[in-house]
Design a protein around this motif. Structure first.
Motif, PDB file in Angstrom:
ATOM      1  N   SER A  28       0.800  -1.227   0.000  1.00  0.00           N
ATOM      2  CA  SER A  28       0.000   0.000   0.000  1.00  0.00           C
ATOM      3  C   SER A  28       0.831   1.273   0.000  1.00  0.00           C
ATOM      4  O   SER A  28       0.340   2.339  -0.379  1.00  0.00           O
ATOM      5  CB  SER A  28      -0.915   0.015   1.231  1.00  0.00           C
ATOM      6  OG  SER A  28      -0.148   0.237   2.408  1.00  0.00           O
ATOM      7  N   GLY A  29       2.081   1.179   0.475  1.00  0.00           N
ATOM      8  CA  GLY A  29       2.897   2.382   0.636  1.00  0.00           C
ATOM      9  C   GLY A  29       2.653   3.095   1.943  1.00  0.00           C
ATOM     10  O   GLY A  29       3.307   4.105   2.242  1.00  0.00           O
ATOM     11  N   ALA A  30       1.719   2.600   2.749  1.00  0.00           N
ATOM     12  CA  ALA A  30       1.437   3.220   4.043  1.00  0.00           C
ATOM     13  C   ALA A  30       2.524   2.878   5.053  1.00  0.00           C
ATOM     14  O   ALA A  30       3.172   1.830   4.962  1.00  0.00           O
ATOM     15  CB  ALA A  30       0.082   2.745   4.567  1.00  0.00           C
ATOM     16  N   LYS A  31       2.719   3.749   6.010  1.00  0.00           N
ATOM     17  CA  LYS A  31       3.622   3.488   7.121  1.00  0.00           C
ATOM     18  C   LYS A  31       2.801   3.053   8.337  1.00  0.00           C
ATOM     19  O   LYS A  31       1.641   3.447   8.474  1.00  0.00           O
ATOM     20  CB  LYS A  31       4.454   4.726   7.454  1.00  0.00           C
ATOM     21  CG  LYS A  31       5.436   5.108   6.351  1.00  0.00           C
ATOM     22  CD  LYS A  31       6.334   6.266   6.779  1.00  0.00           C
ATOM     23  CE  LYS A  31       7.350   6.592   5.708  1.00  0.00           C
ATOM     24  NZ  LYS A  31       8.281   7.686   6.141  1.00  0.00           N
ATOM     25  N   ALA A  32       3.411   2.252   9.201  1.00  0.00           N
ATOM     26  CA  ALA A  32       2.700   1.696  10.356  1.00  0.00           C
ATOM     27  C   ALA A  32       3.406   2.086  11.646  1.00  0.00           C
ATOM     28  O   ALA A  32       4.602   1.839  11.809  1.00  0.00           O
ATOM     29  CB  ALA A  32       2.616   0.177  10.251  1.00  0.00           C
ATOM     30  N   LEU A  33       2.646   2.691  12.547  1.00  0.00           N
ATOM     31  CA  LEU A  33       3.148   3.112  13.847  1.00  0.00           C
ATOM     32  C   LEU A  33       2.438   2.328  14.946  1.00  0.00           C
ATOM     33  O   LEU A  33       1.205   2.229  14.934  1.00  0.00           O
ATOM     34  CB  LEU A  33       2.904   4.606  14.064  1.00  0.00           C
ATOM     35  CG  LEU A  33       3.387   5.561  12.971  1.00  0.00           C
ATOM     36  CD1 LEU A  33       2.912   6.982  13.272  1.00  0.00           C
ATOM     37  CD2 LEU A  33       4.914   5.522  12.860  1.00  0.00           C
ATOM     38  N   LEU A  34       3.182   1.787  15.884  1.00  0.00           N
ATOM     39  CA  LEU A  34       2.568   1.074  16.999  1.00  0.00           C
ATOM     40  C   LEU A  34       1.887   2.063  17.934  1.00  0.00           C
ATOM     41  O   LEU A  34       2.501   3.026  18.389  1.00  0.00           O
ATOM     42  CB  LEU A  34       3.631   0.292  17.779  1.00  0.00           C
ATOM     43  CG  LEU A  34       3.136  -0.409  19.046  1.00  0.00           C
ATOM     44  CD1 LEU A  34       2.102  -1.484  18.711  1.00  0.00           C
ATOM     45  CD2 LEU A  34       4.306  -1.003  19.830  1.00  0.00           C
ATOM     46  N   ALA A  35       0.608   1.809  18.247  1.00  0.00           N
ATOM     47  CA  ALA A  35      -0.139   2.655  19.177  1.00  0.00           C
ATOM     48  C   ALA A  35       0.179   2.205  20.605  1.00  0.00           C
ATOM     49  O   ALA A  35      -0.306   1.175  21.072  1.00  0.00           O
ATOM     50  CB  ALA A  35      -1.633   2.551  18.900  1.00  0.00           C
ATOM     51  N   LEU A  36       0.994   2.976  21.292  1.00  0.00           N
ATOM     52  CA  LEU A  36       1.449   2.597  22.624  1.00  0.00           C
ATOM     53  C   LEU A  36       0.324   2.589  23.645  1.00  0.00           C
ATOM     54  O   LEU A  36       0.442   1.944  24.689  1.00  0.00           O
ATOM     55  CB  LEU A  36       2.570   3.540  23.079  1.00  0.00           C
ATOM     56  CG  LEU A  36       3.857   3.465  22.248  1.00  0.00           C
ATOM     57  CD1 LEU A  36       4.850   4.515  22.732  1.00  0.00           C
ATOM     58  CD2 LEU A  36       4.472   2.077  22.322  1.00  0.00           C
ATOM     59  N   LYS A  37      -0.771   3.297  23.391  1.00  0.00           N
ATOM     60  CA  LYS A  37      -1.891   3.279  24.333  1.00  0.00           C
ATOM     61  C   LYS A  37      -2.472   1.880  24.453  1.00  0.00           C
ATOM     62  O   LYS A  37      -3.076   1.530  25.462  1.00  0.00           O
ATOM     63  CB  LYS A  37      -2.974   4.262  23.899  1.00  0.00           C
ATOM     64  CG  LYS A  37      -3.648   3.904  22.579  1.00  0.00           C
ATOM     65  CD  LYS A  37      -4.708   4.916  22.190  1.00  0.00           C
ATOM     66  CE  LYS A  37      -5.351   4.559  20.850  1.00  0.00           C
ATOM     67  NZ  LYS A  37      -6.386   5.538  20.469  1.00  0.00           N
ATOM     68  N   CYS A  38      -2.303   1.060  23.427  1.00  0.00           N
ATOM     69  CA  CYS A  38      -2.821  -0.307  23.421  1.00  0.00           C
ATOM     70  C   CYS A  38      -1.807  -1.291  23.984  1.00  0.00           C
ATOM     71  O   CYS A  38      -2.167  -2.193  24.750  1.00  0.00           O
ATOM     72  CB  CYS A  38      -3.191  -0.703  21.999  1.00  0.00           C
ATOM     73  SG  CYS A  38      -3.694  -2.433  21.822  1.00  0.00           S
ATOM     74  N   PHE A  39      -0.544  -1.111  23.630  1.00  0.00           N
ATOM     75  CA  PHE A  39       0.485  -2.083  23.994  1.00  0.00           C
ATOM     76  C   PHE A  39       1.823  -1.359  24.108  1.00  0.00           C
ATOM     77  O   PHE A  39       2.269  -0.733  23.154  1.00  0.00           O
ATOM     78  CB  PHE A  39       0.567  -3.170  22.926  1.00  0.00           C
ATOM     79  CG  PHE A  39       1.557  -4.266  23.230  1.00  0.00           C
ATOM     80  CD1 PHE A  39       1.256  -5.271  24.131  1.00  0.00           C
ATOM     81  CD2 PHE A  39       2.792  -4.286  22.597  1.00  0.00           C
ATOM     82  CE1 PHE A  39       2.167  -6.286  24.395  1.00  0.00           C
ATOM     83  CE2 PHE A  39       3.707  -5.293  22.853  1.00  0.00           C
ATOM     84  CZ  PHE A  39       3.390  -6.295  23.755  1.00  0.00           C
ATOM     85  N   ALA A  40       2.428  -1.450  25.265  1.00  0.00           N
ATOM     86  CA  ALA A  40       3.684  -0.721  25.495  1.00  0.00           C
ATOM     87  C   ALA A  40       4.738  -1.585  26.166  1.00  0.00           C
ATOM     88  O   ALA A  40       5.647  -1.069  26.814  1.00  0.00           O
ATOM     89  CB  ALA A  40       3.408   0.524  26.346  1.00  0.00           C
ATOM     90  N   THR A  41       4.634  -2.899  26.014  1.00  0.00           N
ATOM     91  CA  THR A  41       5.603  -3.800  26.630  1.00  0.00           C
ATOM     92  C   THR A  41       6.867  -3.812  25.791  1.00  0.00           C
ATOM     93  O   THR A  41       7.000  -4.572  24.825  1.00  0.00           O
ATOM     94  CB  THR A  41       5.015  -5.218  26.782  1.00  0.00           C
ATOM     95  OG1 THR A  41       3.770  -5.125  27.486  1.00  0.00           O
ATOM     96  CG2 THR A  41       5.951  -6.109  27.568  1.00  0.00           C
TER      97      THR A  41
END
Length: 365
Positions: A28-41
């Protein structure tokens, strides 16, 4: 065996999600950022950062964690920044996203040298729970008036739309993106990047990933923008279990089993949304209500079926125990906090953190 309770993160399962995310990024060309509010381990960030582009946050502490522990971009967002924290937020991020025009203008001078964005509320969402609905009546989450947004368009370079919530339907995603384009397309064409937030369950079984990728690429090319996704649950779904032990069994019209954990302390989201925990397999002839050990009467994980009658000392495993769970664990009743363990790719299990009385005391005053 490790002493229960503990969260067990399986890297092989986590890697499967990461590989799906990597495929979406590539196609897709999209970039993916981890949402730390959901998971921050952060003990598994070494694996995740190989497949993702960085992190996005909801607070100063999450911004700093992303900067310190996860390679790539660090995006900052908050419903409201305070005077005391804004400079430190800016010092630790690559992009800062303001929730309102008021916040954007208030911190205009401090943020003039960092990439800025604005959260936009398209007033449509997929949430089945009003507590989680970003488009609920009188929502404080983002600006919704295109005319007002256009007045500050020269002060930002991107938008963040976060209106999906546990959305496993591509058709619904596509429909809502069409709505966004209809209302805000003329503004999107004036910026450089757009985040479509999280809550899109594109790593789930049977999701039409190729159609999703093609839609993202089309959106990106139509408006000339870099698209960002902010997967939380999609990144860690089915990767983690909560391992517990039966402490007692009772009968009070139903067979009950009390375990050395607590839904209020260790899987709080299930209590908030009145949902049951997950356990597999769950098809035997013996039905038990599995209960937590706190004094809350409704501290109940759910009802499950077992092949055999349960006894004190039996081990049970609750599935899908990572998202909005580990980040919300608490010390209610002083119940023992679950340790954190990782099953490495070679199958070995490594204990990365154990909690004790000193942690309980240190959490108070």
């Amino acid at each position: 065996m490790l002493k229960t309770p503990y969260y067990l993160i399986d890297k092989a399962s986590l890697k499967r999600n990461m590989e799906k995310i990597a495929y979406v990024r590539e196609r897709s060309g999209a970039k993916a950022l981890l949402a730390l509010k959901c998971f921050a381990t952060w003990s598994v960030f070494d694996l995740m950062q190989e497949y993702m582009d960085g992190t996005t946050s909801s607070s100063l502490f999450e911004v700093k964690l992303g900067r310190e522990k996860f390679a790539g971009e660090t995006h900052a967002y908050s419903v409201a920044y305070s005077d005391e924290e804004i400079d430190e937020v800016i010092a630790n991020c690559d992009k800062i996203i303001f929730n309102s025009i008021g916040q954007l203008q208030r911190f205009s001078d401090q943020s003039k040298d960092v990439i800025r964005g604005l959260r936009v509320n398209p007033q449509v969402s997929t949430s089945e729970f009003i507590i989680a609905d970003p488009a609920r009546p009188f929502s404080r989450l983002g600006e919704w008036d295109p005319a007002k947004i256009e007045m500050v368009i020269d002060n930002i370079s991107g938008f963040m739309f976060h209106n999906n919530c546990e959305n496993d339907s591509f058709e619904r995603f596509d429909e809502m993106l069409n709505t966004i384009e209809e209302r805000f397309g003329h503004l999107i064409a004036k910026v450089d990047w757009v985040s479509l937030g999280g809550g899109i369950h594109f790593t789930g079984e049977g999701y039409p990933v190729d159609r999703f990728c093609d839609r993202l690429r089309s959106f990106s090319e139509t408006y000339g923008v870099q698209v960002y996704l902010e997967p939380g649950e999609a990144a860690i779904t089915k990767s983690t279990s909560l391992e517990v032990t039966v402490l007692d069994t009772l009968y009070n019209g139903k067979h009950l089993a009390v375990v050395d954990s607590s839904i209020e302390a260790h899987m709080l989201d299930l209590l908030i949304y009145r949902e049951s925990a997950k356990m597999e397999p769950c098809e035997g002839p013996h039905t038990y209500m599995i209960c937590g050990k706190s004094c809350l009467a409704g501290d109940i994980f759910g009802e499950f079926k077992f092949d055999n009658e349960l006894s004190v000392g039996d081990r049970l495993s609750f599935k899908d125990a990572a998202g909005y769970t580990m980040v919300k664990k608490n010390w209610f009743n002083g119940v023992q906090m679950p340790s954190i363990a990782i099953r490495e790719l070679d199958g070995s299990i490594r204990l990365v953190r154990a909690f004790g009385y000193d942690d309980f005391v240190g959490n108070l005053s």
